[in-house]
Design an enzyme around this catalytic site. Sequence first.
Site, PDB file in Angstrom:
ATOM      1  N   GLU A 113      -3.683  41.666   3.492  1.00 41.25           N
ATOM      2  CA  GLU A 113      -4.652  40.618   3.815  1.00 41.25           C
ATOM      3  C   GLU A 113      -5.593  40.345   2.635  1.00 41.25           C
ATOM      4  O   GLU A 113      -5.923  39.191   2.339  1.00 41.25           O
ATOM      5  CB  GLU A 113      -5.475  41.017   5.048  1.00 41.25           C
ATOM      6  CG  GLU A 113      -4.663  41.170   6.339  1.00 41.25           C
ATOM      7  CD  GLU A 113      -4.237  39.846   6.948  1.00 41.25           C
ATOM      8  OE1 GLU A 113      -3.614  39.023   6.243  1.00 41.25           O
ATOM      9  OE2 GLU A 113      -4.511  39.636   8.153  1.00 41.25           O
TER      10      GLU A 113
ATOM     11  N   GLU B  83       3.412  41.484  -3.586  1.00 42.79           N
ATOM     12  CA  GLU B  83       2.637  40.235  -3.590  1.00 42.79           C
ATOM     13  C   GLU B  83       2.849  39.459  -4.895  1.00 42.79           C
ATOM     14  O   GLU B  83       3.001  38.242  -4.880  1.00 42.79           O
ATOM     15  CB  GLU B  83       1.149  40.516  -3.362  1.00 42.79           C
ATOM     16  CG  GLU B  83       0.807  40.983  -1.942  1.00 42.79           C
ATOM     17  CD  GLU B  83       0.909  39.878  -0.882  1.00 42.79           C
ATOM     18  OE1 GLU B  83       0.923  38.679  -1.247  1.00 42.79           O
ATOM     19  OE2 GLU B  83       0.984  40.213   0.307  1.00 42.79           O
TER      20      GLU B  83
END
Length: 225
Positions: free
Chosen positions: A144, A214
């Site tokens: 997140e 990511e």
Amino acid sequence: MEGAKKDIPMIKKWLNQHHQLYTAATRHPFTLSIRDGSVQLSAFKRWLGQDYIFVRAFVPFVASLLLKAWKESDDDSDIEVILGGVAALNDEISWFKREASKWNVSLSNIVPQKANLEYCRFLESLMSDDVEYTIAVTAFWAIEAVYQESYAHCLADGSKTSEELKETCQRWGNDDFGRYCGSLQDIANRRLEKSPEDIISKAEAIVIRVLEYEVEFWSMSRGEN
Ligand SMILES: Cc1ncc(CO)c(N)n1
């Protein structure tokens, strides 16, 4: 003075130690191109379709995290913070559908690309009962936090983000999402503080892997892998 020395929270230490990798994930050429207005529409659309697939795989991961929190957490409020994440995901899925139709992206026949498949497989490995709550909640924070930092930067001082992409950036870059990530970080730090060395080093390794996935995900969006 007894008790006067406050230890530095674990995540803060890690972000210092792995500063380069964290910056690679949160200041990636893809999100920097959104910020400076040069992003290719095809790259944005690719990100949109691939992230929809990722978010769908993220739901069972968060469900498994809720279950771990219920079984293992020493603090009832953890459940509420994670449940806030479930609510956000519910909203995100509707948003992806609306956004996709706005950009003429068909979500029904998207082929997940390699970086996405690998990231989703990693998520699935974290759903196992063998993975401790502390590890899973730390991973959740990292996942997140990368989006929060990346998209908040697209809205911060000096950004030239186009009007039509601002809503995307707002979704993860808004202050509420920032506070929610802060709460996740607090949970992870609290758990890590009470954890033995082997859990701490496992959690650190997982954070590093999240950051690497990511980076790959953003690069995939640019069509680079
Ligand atoms: C790849 C990826 N990482 C993190 C998030 C945050 O929810 C997302 N939507 N997609």
